[in-house]
Design a protein around this motif. Sequence first.
Motif, PDB file in Angstrom:
ATOM      1  N   PHE A  79       0.487  -0.619   0.031  1.00 44.63           N
ATOM      2  CA  PHE A  79       0.076   0.134   0.159  1.00 44.63           C
ATOM      3  C   PHE A  79       0.827   1.428  -0.155  1.00 44.63           C
ATOM      4  CE2 PHE A  79      -2.722  -2.800   1.032  1.00 44.63           C
ATOM      5  CZ  PHE A  79      -4.232  -2.676   1.408  1.00 44.63           C
ATOM      6  N   GLU A  81       1.650   3.376  -2.290  1.00 46.03           N
ATOM      7  CA  GLU A  81       1.241   4.506  -2.769  1.00 46.03           C
ATOM      8  C   GLU A  81       0.594   5.061  -2.086  1.00 46.03           C
ATOM      9  OE1 GLU A  81      -0.665   5.278  -7.112  1.00 46.03           O
ATOM     10  OE2 GLU A  81       1.686   3.790  -7.118  1.00 46.03           O
ATOM     11  N   ARG A  82      -0.313   4.127  -1.412  1.00 45.57           N
ATOM     12  CA  ARG A  82      -1.739   4.816  -1.017  1.00 45.57           C
ATOM     13  C   ARG A  82      -1.504   5.075   0.151  1.00 45.57           C
ATOM     14  NH1 ARG A  82      -7.136   1.188  -1.148  1.00 45.57           N
ATOM     15  NH2 ARG A  82      -7.467   2.871   0.367  1.00 45.57           N
ATOM     16  N   ASP A 102      -9.003   8.163   7.217  1.00 49.06           N
ATOM     17  CA  ASP A 102      -9.635   7.071   6.312  1.00 49.06           C
ATOM     18  C   ASP A 102     -10.056   5.617   6.479  1.00 49.06           C
ATOM     19  OD1 ASP A 102      -9.987   6.754   3.296  1.00 49.06           O
ATOM     20  OD2 ASP A 102      -7.364   7.375   3.075  1.00 49.06           O
ATOM     21  N   LEU A 105      -9.157   4.014   3.696  1.00 46.62           N
ATOM     22  CA  LEU A 105      -8.042   3.321   3.866  1.00 46.62           C
ATOM     23  C   LEU A 105      -7.379   2.135   4.657  1.00 46.62           C
ATOM     24  CD1 LEU A 105      -4.815   3.332   3.053  1.00 46.62           C
ATOM     25  CD2 LEU A 105      -4.723   5.112   4.151  1.00 46.62           C
ATOM     26  N   ASP A 108      -8.759  -0.818   3.880  1.00 43.60           N
ATOM     27  CA  ASP A 108      -8.309  -2.099   2.990  1.00 43.60           C
ATOM     28  C   ASP A 108      -7.608  -2.908   3.972  1.00 43.60           C
ATOM     29  OD1 ASP A 108     -10.308  -1.391   1.543  1.00 43.60           O
ATOM     30  OD2 ASP A 108      -9.293   0.769  -0.055  1.00 43.60           O
TER      31      ASP A 108
END
Length: 121
Positions: A79, A81-82, A102, A105, A108
């Motif tokens: 993850f 990049e996020r 978030d 996020l 996930d």
Amino acid sequence: MVQSNAESVDAYLAEAGEERRAALHRLRELCREELDGFTEVMAYGMPAYERDGKSEVAFAGQKQYISFYLLRSDVRAAFAERLAGHDMGKGCLRFKRPESIDFDLVRDLLRATAAEPGKIC
């Protein structure tokens, strides 16, 4: 709240400041929904979620922020990049205000953690 002496997650949440309590409850709810087969415990003064006796996720209401501890380096790498641009420590994601969390996020990250065991940092 600094490190808590609460003996249960319910007690931990009850002692949290009112301005952060709803966000902490939401983090708990997400953990309980997504981490099937994990055990909810208190570890190092915060709620943690264990698989096979090892904590993989935890969260805490700190003095300056809410921390979400993601103790799996493989999930953090997947993850990257996020997670870029977020306030991160070695194994934690820090949110300065409850409304800045978030939750999509977080969900996930929890799903990726639950999908398969991995190395804990």
